[in-house]
Write a protein that holds these residues in place. Structure first.
Motif, PDB file in Angstrom:
ATOM      1  N   ARG A  28      28.474 -34.479 -43.882  1.00 15.76           N
ATOM      2  CA  ARG A  28      29.295 -34.535 -43.766  1.00 15.76           C
ATOM      3  C   ARG A  28      30.347 -32.629 -43.161  1.00 15.76           C
ATOM      4  O   ARG A  28      30.274 -32.310 -44.445  1.00 15.76           O
ATOM      5  CB  ARG A  28      30.282 -35.163 -44.968  1.00 15.76           C
ATOM      6  N   TYR A  29      30.727 -32.549 -42.169  1.00 18.28           N
ATOM      7  CA  TYR A  29      31.525 -31.740 -41.928  1.00 18.28           C
ATOM      8  C   TYR A  29      33.096 -31.521 -42.911  1.00 18.28           C
ATOM      9  O   TYR A  29      33.658 -32.808 -42.795  1.00 18.28           O
ATOM     10  CB  TYR A  29      31.589 -31.307 -40.733  1.00 18.28           C
ATOM     11  N   PRO A  30      33.917 -30.755 -42.738  1.00 13.86           N
ATOM     12  CA  PRO A  30      34.910 -30.607 -42.647  1.00 13.86           C
ATOM     13  C   PRO A  30      36.085 -30.919 -41.973  1.00 13.86           C
ATOM     14  O   PRO A  30      36.839 -31.777 -42.267  1.00 13.86           O
ATOM     15  CB  PRO A  30      35.769 -29.215 -43.159  1.00 13.86           C
ATOM     16  N   ASP A  31      35.864 -31.193 -40.623  1.00 11.80           N
ATOM     17  CA  ASP A  31      36.680 -31.453 -39.960  1.00 11.80           C
ATOM     18  C   ASP A  31      36.403 -32.962 -39.368  1.00 11.80           C
ATOM     19  O   ASP A  31      36.958 -33.900 -39.129  1.00 11.80           O
ATOM     20  CB  ASP A  31      36.494 -30.866 -38.057  1.00 11.80           C
ATOM     21  N   GLY A  32      35.604 -33.835 -40.836  1.00 12.18           N
ATOM     22  CA  GLY A  32      35.266 -35.637 -40.743  1.00 12.18           C
ATOM     23  C   GLY A  32      34.380 -36.124 -39.053  1.00 12.18           C
ATOM     24  O   GLY A  32      33.473 -37.016 -39.046  1.00 12.18           O
ATOM     25  N   ASP A  33      33.177 -34.255 -39.119  1.00 13.23           N
ATOM     26  CA  ASP A  33      31.744 -35.241 -38.477  1.00 13.23           C
ATOM     27  C   ASP A  33      31.006 -35.768 -39.723  1.00 13.23           C
ATOM     28  O   ASP A  33      31.043 -34.989 -40.568  1.00 13.23           O
ATOM     29  CB  ASP A  33      31.394 -33.906 -37.529  1.00 13.23           C
ATOM     30  N   VAL A  34      30.299 -36.567 -38.420  1.00 14.00           N
ATOM     31  CA  VAL A  34      29.082 -36.542 -39.759  1.00 14.00           C
ATOM     32  C   VAL A  34      27.311 -36.724 -38.797  1.00 14.00           C
ATOM     33  O   VAL A  34      27.526 -37.789 -37.795  1.00 14.00           O
ATOM     34  CB  VAL A  34      29.676 -38.164 -40.189  1.00 14.00           C
ATOM     35  N   TYR A  35      26.762 -36.680 -39.130  1.00 13.96           N
ATOM     36  CA  TYR A  35      25.398 -36.425 -38.650  1.00 13.96           C
ATOM     37  C   TYR A  35      24.883 -37.301 -39.589  1.00 13.96           C
ATOM     38  O   TYR A  35      24.706 -36.999 -40.561  1.00 13.96           O
ATOM     39  CB  TYR A  35      24.760 -35.011 -38.708  1.00 13.96           C
ATOM     40  N   ASP A  36      23.782 -38.334 -39.191  1.00 20.59           N
ATOM     41  CA  ASP A  36      23.055 -39.118 -39.908  1.00 20.59           C
ATOM     42  C   ASP A  36      21.558 -39.107 -39.545  1.00 20.59           C
ATOM     43  O   ASP A  36      21.314 -40.027 -38.471  1.00 20.59           O
ATOM     44  CB  ASP A  36      23.699 -40.106 -40.461  1.00 20.59           C
ATOM     45  N   GLY A  37      20.785 -38.061 -39.729  1.00 15.89           N
ATOM     46  CA  GLY A  37      19.567 -38.056 -39.643  1.00 15.89           C
ATOM     47  C   GLY A  37      18.113 -37.820 -39.969  1.00 15.89           C
ATOM     48  O   GLY A  37      18.469 -37.050 -41.024  1.00 15.89           O
ATOM     49  N   GLU A  38      17.611 -36.703 -39.350  1.00 21.31           N
ATOM     50  CA  GLU A  38      16.303 -35.862 -39.303  1.00 21.31           C
ATOM     51  C   GLU A  38      16.981 -34.400 -39.712  1.00 21.31           C
ATOM     52  O   GLU A  38      17.115 -33.879 -37.974  1.00 21.31           O
ATOM     53  CB  GLU A  38      14.773 -36.243 -38.879  1.00 21.31           C
ATOM     54  N   TRP A  39      16.339 -33.968 -40.179  1.00 20.77           N
ATOM     55  CA  TRP A  39      15.867 -32.086 -40.471  1.00 20.77           C
ATOM     56  C   TRP A  39      14.386 -31.399 -40.653  1.00 20.77           C
ATOM     57  O   TRP A  39      13.847 -31.603 -40.946  1.00 20.77           O
ATOM     58  CB  TRP A  39      16.948 -31.602 -41.907  1.00 20.77           C
ATOM     59  N   LYS A  40      14.829 -29.875 -40.427  1.00 20.08           N
ATOM     60  CA  LYS A  40      13.990 -29.923 -40.441  1.00 20.08           C
ATOM     61  C   LYS A  40      13.887 -28.269 -40.305  1.00 20.08           C
ATOM     62  O   LYS A  40      14.631 -27.627 -40.014  1.00 20.08           O
ATOM     63  CB  LYS A  40      12.474 -29.508 -38.899  1.00 20.08           C
ATOM     64  N   ALA A  41      12.911 -27.982 -41.316  1.00 21.60           N
ATOM     65  CA  ALA A  41      13.307 -26.875 -41.333  1.00 21.60           C
ATOM     66  C   ALA A  41      15.189 -25.410 -41.363  1.00 21.60           C
ATOM     67  O   ALA A  41      15.522 -24.713 -40.961  1.00 21.60           O
ATOM     68  CB  ALA A  41      12.696 -25.445 -40.794  1.00 21.60           C
ATOM     69  N   GLY A  42      15.851 -27.113 -41.996  1.00 17.51           N
ATOM     70  CA  GLY A  42      17.312 -26.614 -42.329  1.00 17.51           C
ATOM     71  C   GLY A  42      17.866 -26.588 -41.082  1.00 17.51           C
ATOM     72  O   GLY A  42      19.121 -26.679 -40.843  1.00 17.51           O
ATOM     73  N   LYS A  43      17.672 -27.603 -39.608  1.00 16.04           N
ATOM     74  CA  LYS A  43      18.702 -27.156 -38.827  1.00 16.04           C
ATOM     75  C   LYS A  43      17.959 -29.339 -38.030  1.00 16.04           C
ATOM     76  O   LYS A  43      16.927 -29.822 -38.714  1.00 16.04           O
ATOM     77  CB  LYS A  43      17.729 -26.701 -37.199  1.00 16.04           C
ATOM     78  N   ARG A  44      19.050 -29.914 -37.304  1.00 16.77           N
ATOM     79  CA  ARG A  44      19.388 -31.606 -37.535  1.00 16.77           C
ATOM     80  C   ARG A  44      18.063 -31.090 -35.921  1.00 16.77           C
ATOM     81  O   ARG A  44      17.628 -30.429 -35.224  1.00 16.77           O
ATOM     82  CB  ARG A  44      20.640 -31.735 -36.650  1.00 16.77           C
ATOM     83  N   GLU A  45      17.043 -31.951 -37.072  1.00 14.11           N
ATOM     84  CA  GLU A  45      15.942 -32.621 -35.081  1.00 14.11           C
ATOM     85  C   GLU A  45      15.400 -33.510 -35.689  1.00 14.11           C
ATOM     86  O   GLU A  45      14.375 -33.924 -36.794  1.00 14.11           O
ATOM     87  CB  GLU A  45      15.288 -30.792 -36.073  1.00 14.11           C
ATOM     88  N   GLY A  46      14.796 -34.516 -34.886  1.00  7.63           N
ATOM     89  CA  GLY A  46      14.415 -35.515 -34.412  1.00  7.63           C
ATOM     90  C   GLY A  46      14.972 -36.393 -34.699  1.00  7.63           C
ATOM     91  O   GLY A  46      16.262 -36.499 -33.394  1.00  7.63           O
ATOM     92  N   ARG A  47      15.417 -37.756 -34.499  1.00  6.55           N
ATOM     93  CA  ARG A  47      15.869 -38.940 -34.802  1.00  6.55           C
ATOM     94  C   ARG A  47      17.617 -39.030 -35.252  1.00  6.55           C
ATOM     95  O   ARG A  47      17.083 -38.353 -36.777  1.00  6.55           O
ATOM     96  CB  ARG A  47      15.279 -40.110 -34.494  1.00  6.55           C
ATOM     97  N   GLY A  48      18.495 -39.097 -34.820  1.00 10.06           N
ATOM     98  CA  GLY A  48      19.954 -38.826 -35.345  1.00 10.06           C
ATOM     99  C   GLY A  48      21.075 -39.749 -35.428  1.00 10.06           C
ATOM    100  O   GLY A  48      21.119 -39.794 -33.993  1.00 10.06           O
ATOM    101  N   VAL A  49      21.782 -40.055 -35.474  1.00  7.40           N
ATOM    102  CA  VAL A  49      23.490 -40.252 -35.012  1.00  7.40           C
ATOM    103  C   VAL A  49      23.996 -39.293 -35.907  1.00  7.40           C
ATOM    104  O   VAL A  49      24.478 -38.424 -36.857  1.00  7.40           O
ATOM    105  CB  VAL A  49      23.568 -41.321 -36.016  1.00  7.40           C
ATOM    106  N   TYR A  50      24.977 -38.561 -34.446  1.00  4.55           N
ATOM    107  CA  TYR A  50      25.791 -38.137 -34.751  1.00  4.55           C
ATOM    108  C   TYR A  50      27.415 -38.899 -34.485  1.00  4.55           C
ATOM    109  O   TYR A  50      27.168 -38.896 -33.372  1.00  4.55           O
ATOM    110  CB  TYR A  50      25.801 -36.871 -34.337  1.00  4.55           C
ATOM    111  N   ARG A  51      28.401 -39.271 -35.512  1.00  4.25           N
ATOM    112  CA  ARG A  51      29.512 -39.276 -35.359  1.00  4.25           C
ATOM    113  C   ARG A  51      30.602 -38.726 -35.071  1.00  4.25           C
ATOM    114  O   ARG A  51      31.226 -37.180 -36.250  1.00  4.25           O
ATOM    115  CB  ARG A  51      30.137 -40.280 -36.257  1.00  4.25           C
ATOM    116  N   TRP A  52      31.425 -38.676 -34.381  1.00  2.00           N
ATOM    117  CA  TRP A  52      32.591 -37.498 -34.570  1.00  2.00           C
ATOM    118  C   TRP A  52      33.580 -37.795 -34.183  1.00  2.00           C
ATOM    119  O   TRP A  52      34.252 -39.418 -34.708  1.00  2.00           O
ATOM    120  CB  TRP A  52      33.439 -36.744 -32.481  1.00  2.00           C
ATOM    121  N   ALA A  53      34.594 -37.439 -34.989  1.00  2.00           N
ATOM    122  CA  ALA A  53      35.972 -37.824 -36.503  1.00  2.00           C
ATOM    123  C   ALA A  53      37.225 -38.357 -35.366  1.00  2.00           C
ATOM    124  O   ALA A  53      37.397 -39.104 -35.873  1.00  2.00           O
ATOM    125  CB  ALA A  53      36.546 -36.535 -36.817  1.00  2.00           C
ATOM    126  N   SER A  54      36.442 -37.456 -34.276  1.00  5.17           N
ATOM    127  CA  SER A  54      37.773 -38.418 -32.134  1.00  5.17           C
ATOM    128  C   SER A  54      37.118 -39.571 -32.031  1.00  5.17           C
ATOM    129  O   SER A  54      37.799 -40.749 -31.727  1.00  5.17           O
ATOM    130  CB  SER A  54      37.548 -37.747 -31.498  1.00  5.17           C
TER     131      SER A  54
END
Length: 224
Positions: free
Chosen positions: A197-223
């Motif tokens: 959850r980012y401070p501007d309201g964006d949210v990423y829900d999904g897979e990670w690898k070595a500290g970065k978003r990698e694989g399948r996921g959903v990114y929801r923008w606060a907008s």
């Protein structure tokens, strides 16, 4: 019965060279074991007791007190990695006040308490010289392992699972700027599934690898 000074060779390969009393190892003596470990110090009623030095085949060395065959009292252990623990022990485990100096320069001090629920480790509250604070479980080597909370001097907070001093398993990391990651970790990095959850309201829900978003996921923008 053996009395005085003598050498005893056991069928398992161990060799004792030292003092005896009433048929038991008692006084000062050296015992070398088949696995490469060795002890040089005081004995009582056939067990390591008093002051002594124990060396492991892997290079670790303990210099301090023993009781009933186990490390107990005050002592210093120097690991092959360069880490050093100096403090109190009970039944072969850290217990009481101690200072742990890591090879990388970190110095931590705190109070260790053995807890049978976490195996050959316990719980500890540690204060780093830089201001970081760890409260939680540790293993017999003094490494953070199990559940714990690390509060960093910069305001970051991690609460969750550790393995060998690193964040591993499930945990929540709260950043000083209000970012929050809730998910899986491996070797100190975000890896597996997690929600950020980012401070501007964006949210990423999904897979990670070595500290970065990698694989399948959903990114929801606060907008939206």
């Amino acid at each position: 019965k053996p009395e005085g000074r003598g050498v005893y060779r056991r069928v398992d390969g161990a060799v004792y060279d030292g003092e005896w009393k009433a048929g038991e190892r008692e006084g000062r003596g050296v015992e070398r074991y088949a696995n490469g470990n060795g002890y040089n110090g005081e004995w009582k009623a056939g067990k390591r007791e008093g002051r002594g030095v124990y060396r492991w085949a892997d290079g670790a060395v303990y210099d301090g007190e023993f009781k009933a065959g186990k490390i107990e009292g005050r002592g210093v252990i120097r690991y092959a990695s360069g880490d050093v623990y100096e403090g109190e022990w009970k039944a072969g485990l850290f217990e009481g006040h101690g200072v742990y100096r890591h090879a990388d320069g970190d110095v931590v001090s705190g109070f260790y308490k053995h807890d049978a629920d976490v195996g050959e480790g316990g719980r500890v509250a540690m204060q780093y010289a830089a201001g970081d604070v760890y409260e939680g479980e540790y293993n017999w080597l003094g490494l953070y392992e199990g559940r714990g909370v690390m509060r960093y001097a910069n305001g970051y907070v991690y609460e969750g699972e550790f393995k060998a001093d690193k964040m591993e398993g499930r945990g929540v990391y709260r950043y000083a700027d209000s970012d929050v990651y809730d998910g899986e970790w491996k070797a100190g990095k975000r890896e597996g599934r997690g929600v950020y959850r980012y401070p501007d309201g964006d949210v990423y829900d999904g897979e990670w690898k070595a500290g970065k978003r990698e694989g399948r996921g959903v990114y929801r923008w606060a907008s939206g």
